[in-house]
Scaffold this active site. Structure first.
Site, PDB file in Angstrom:
ATOM      1  CG  HIS A  82       7.878 -10.107   1.206  1.00 18.78           C
ATOM      2  ND1 HIS A  82       7.430 -11.326   0.769  1.00 18.78           N
ATOM      3  CD2 HIS A  82       8.481 -10.342   2.397  1.00 18.78           C
ATOM      4  CE1 HIS A  82       7.746 -12.261   1.665  1.00 18.78           C
ATOM      5  NE2 HIS A  82       8.391 -11.685   2.651  1.00 18.78           N
ATOM      6  CE  LYS A 116       3.689  -5.679   9.603  1.00 11.28           C
ATOM      7  NZ  LYS A 116       4.727  -6.320   8.847  1.00 11.28           N
ATOM      8  CG  ASP A 134      14.081 -10.934   5.349  1.00 11.07           C
ATOM      9  OD1 ASP A 134      13.703 -12.085   5.052  1.00 11.07           O
ATOM     10  OD2 ASP A 134      13.682 -10.331   6.363  1.00 11.07           O
ATOM     11  CE  LYS A 155      13.289  -7.939   9.966  1.00  8.17           C
ATOM     12  NZ  LYS A 155      12.007  -8.482   9.599  1.00  8.17           N
ATOM     13  CE  LYS A 189       1.450  -9.488   3.981  1.00 12.20           C
ATOM     14  NZ  LYS A 189       1.325  -9.413   5.416  1.00 12.20           N
ATOM     15  CG  ASP A 197       6.263 -13.101  -1.817  1.00  8.27           C
ATOM     16  OD1 ASP A 197       5.630 -12.662  -0.848  1.00  8.27           O
ATOM     17  OD2 ASP A 197       7.246 -12.517  -2.303  1.00  8.27           O
ATOM     18  CG  HIS A 198       4.097 -14.049   3.823  1.00  5.81           C
ATOM     19  ND1 HIS A 198       5.444 -13.818   3.863  1.00  5.81           N
ATOM     20  CD2 HIS A 198       3.541 -13.076   4.569  1.00  5.81           C
ATOM     21  CE1 HIS A 198       5.688 -12.757   4.606  1.00  5.81           C
ATOM     22  NE2 HIS A 198       4.543 -12.282   5.052  1.00  5.81           N
TER      23      HIS A 198
HETATM   24  C1  BG6 Z   1       9.339 -12.435   5.999  1.00  2.00           C
HETATM   25  C2  BG6 Z   1      10.700 -11.921   6.403  1.00  2.00           C
HETATM   26  O1  BG6 Z   1       9.397 -13.000   4.729  1.00  2.00           O
HETATM   27  O2  BG6 Z   1       8.410 -11.356   6.005  1.00  2.00           O
HETATM   28  C3  BG6 Z   1      10.616 -11.300   7.792  1.00  2.00           C
HETATM   29  O3  BG6 Z   1      11.641 -12.989   6.416  1.00  2.00           O
HETATM   30  C4  BG6 Z   1       9.541 -10.239   7.839  1.00  2.00           C
HETATM   31  O4  BG6 Z   1      11.877 -10.739   8.158  1.00  2.00           O
HETATM   32  C5  BG6 Z   1       8.215 -10.752   7.276  1.00  2.00           C
HETATM   33  O5  BG6 Z   1       9.385  -9.855   9.185  1.00  2.00           O
HETATM   34  C6  BG6 Z   1       7.237  -9.606   7.112  1.00  2.00           C
HETATM   35  O6  BG6 Z   1       5.973 -10.107   6.788  1.00  2.00           O
HETATM   36  P1  BG6 Z   1       4.653  -9.299   7.142  1.00  2.00           P
HETATM   37  O7  BG6 Z   1       3.556 -10.110   6.552  1.00  2.00           O
HETATM   38  O8  BG6 Z   1       4.589  -9.222   8.638  1.00  2.00           O
HETATM   39  O9  BG6 Z   1       4.797  -7.936   6.536  1.00  2.00           O
END
Ligand code: BG6
Length: 506
Positions: A253, A358, A248, A353, A195, A190-191
């Site tokens: 996240h 942001k 998503d 979105k 962070k 989970d990216h």
């Molecule tokens: C991804 C989603 O996992 O995370 C995207 O599939 C989203 O839709 C993105 O834009 C958001 O990541 P970050 O790091 O830009 O908040």
């Protein structure tokens, strides 16, 4: 984030980094630039090679050229030619496709040759591919014996999100993969956990004695978790139509943020203890009935508007989106956690979105002072005490509190104390994937999701998925692109006497 807190990062053992989906967007935008950054920081193994798996035959030289172009486009730092050359020298293209089982034998032969000639016996298989390819690829690898740890070399499997599309499919995928590999060999990425500020939540809470005593229902009024994006759906129409904002972003996240903020202190800082506490708190999220889920949620879809100086069209007019789509591009939920620490403390989550800004943050709102002894200020007018963990746009921590306005009368006003990472620490710009890739190579799975957390996350959102599906178009709120989301989301929190924080504020 190595769980070893005392020493300098160690260089990982030799390994062969096998990337499925090497020609795809993820490998180009993130994996290759992150490997480059690791190489530049001296954090790649001494003996290392990248094996790019392609579904059609591509010469290694062509693949290298293609990846070099990607690096030039997506590098986060100036490229040092010597570092890049050394990294690219070790890239090899191999054609393998689960639809052609014989091709995995070829992969096996290559890996054996690399082990013999270069002495690289550890293999990491990174699946940067659509989720429906996870199982077929893992099965073919397993048939070749490539997923079994060997006395002279480990085997690891790295998978990207989405891990399932609902509770049932996530369980099935876990079951299927766990037939082929052991849990300790799987790294579910989970990216958000890559962070820095997200990792810092644990340090903030558990390396400081002063927060923990007030981190509970006695002192905290509620928690707001916001992940708003200015990006619209753009070219991802067909993916988004089958996903939507909830799937998503929320079980992955937003729940990672929630878990780190709400978990109990683990007894040790190791993968088992930390992941057990995270799983525990996610499974304590109260399961709502479908009626409750409808009452405690808002889903929205953007219509044409303007974000900064860009015109955005209706979501429904996006390429590959149905003109009568009821897929949500915004979701807000009210959740509660059934345990002693959090009983009665609402967690409000929102993500969308095409919004005004942001912003990714966790805001912890403390309870108000019970009465104001300062005559010029009524208690309602006292500013609210927030501790805000900012992930984007500013990485840092802000504390809001009240103070006296200078002058002869005692008047109280709200001020902020701000810590910004960039004011204290210099760090080379990164992709956010470096720590995750490094941890896969050193075998530390503290930052990766375990099967139980993935399932607990899906379990908590499943009532919303089901209720929204049944409701169809009923209850879908529209919001103008470039705003803070639908007005119904304001009503969701305001009916509890609370307000969302502004999205586009500092
Ligand atoms: C991804 C989603 O996992 O995370 C995207 O599939 C989203 O839709 C993105 O834009 C958001 O990541 P970050 O790091 O830009 O908040």
């Amino acid at each position: 984030m190595s769980s070893d807190t005392t020493t300098k990062p160690r260089v990982p053992d030799s390994c062969c980094f096998v990337v499925f989906g090497i020609t795809g967007d993820l490998a180009h935008r993130l994996v290759i630039p992150a490997l480059y950054n690791l190489a530049e920081s001296g954090l790649l193994p001494e003996k290392f090679c990248v094996v790019g798996i392609t579904r059609t035959e591509i010469q290694s030289a062509t693949l290298k050229d293609d990846l070099m172009k990607a690096l030039q486009q997506f590098a986060t730092r100036p490229i040092d030619k010597a570092v890049a050359t050394k990294l690219f020298d070790c890239i090899l293209s191999i054609h393998a496709d689960p639809a052609e089982p014989g091709s995995f034998k070829r992969l096996k032969d290559h890996l054996e040759r690399i082990a013999k000639t270069d002495g690289i016996t550890n293999n990491l298989f990174y699946l940067a591919v659509p989720p429906n390819a996870f199982k077929p690829i893992a099965e073919e690898l397993s048939k070749m014996g490539l997923l079994t740890d060997q006395p002279d070399g480990w085997r690891r499997l790295v998978v990207e999100k989405p891990f399932g599309t609902d509770l049932k499919s996530a369980k099935e995928l876990n079951r299927d993969l766990l037939k082929l590999v052991n849990e300790h060999q799987i790294y579910r990425i989970d990216h958000y956990l890559g962070k820095e500020t997200v990792q810092n939540i644990l340090v903030l809470r558990f390396a400081n004695g002063m927060f923990e005593p007030i981190w509970n229902r006695n002192h905290i009024d509620h928690v707001q978790i916001t992940v708003s994006e200015m990006l619209d759906v753009g070219r991802r129409g067909s993916f988004y139509e089958s996903t939507g904002a909830l799937r998503d972003m929320v079980p992955n996240h937003l729940f990672q943020l929630l878990a780190l903020v709400a978990m109990e202190p683990p007894s040790r800082f190791d993968a088992h203890s930390v992941r057990s506490e995270k799983g525990e708190v996610l499974s304590a999220i109260q399961l709502q009935s479908e009626d409750e889920a409808l009452k405690n949620s808002v889903r929205g879809q953007y219509v044409a508007g303007r974000i900064r100086d860009k015109d955005i069209d209706d979501y429904r007019r996006t390429k590959n989106v149905s003109p009568d789509s009821v897929v949500e591009t915004y979701a807000a939920l009210k959740l509660t956690i059934d345990n002693w620490r959090w009983a009665g403390v609402p967690f409000y989550l929102r993500t969308g979105k095409a919004m005004s800004a942001k912003r990714t943050e966790v805001a912890i709102r403390f309870k108000a002072a019970p009465f104001s002894m300062f005559r010029a200020t009524e208690v309602e007018r006292l500013s609210q005490n927030y501790l805000v963990i900012g992930v984007e746009p500013t990485e840092g921590i802000t504390l809001q509190f009240n103070t006296k306005v200078p002058g002869p009368t005692v008047t109280v006003d709200g001020v902020e104390m701000k810590f910004k990472y960039k004011d204290y620490f210099k760090s080379a710009p990164s992709t956010g994937y470096e720590t995750l890739l490094y941890d896969c190579m050193i075998g530390d799975n503290i930052l990766f999701q375990r099967a139980d957390s993935v399932e607990a996350g899906w379990q908590a959102v499943q009532p919303f998925i089901d209720a929204w599906k049944k409701a169809g178009g009923n209850g879908l709120s529209l919001y103008r692109a470039g705003t803070d989301g639908p007005k119904e989301a304001d009503e969701l929190i305001e009916r509890d006497g609370r307000r969302w924080r502004r999205i586009d504020g500092e």
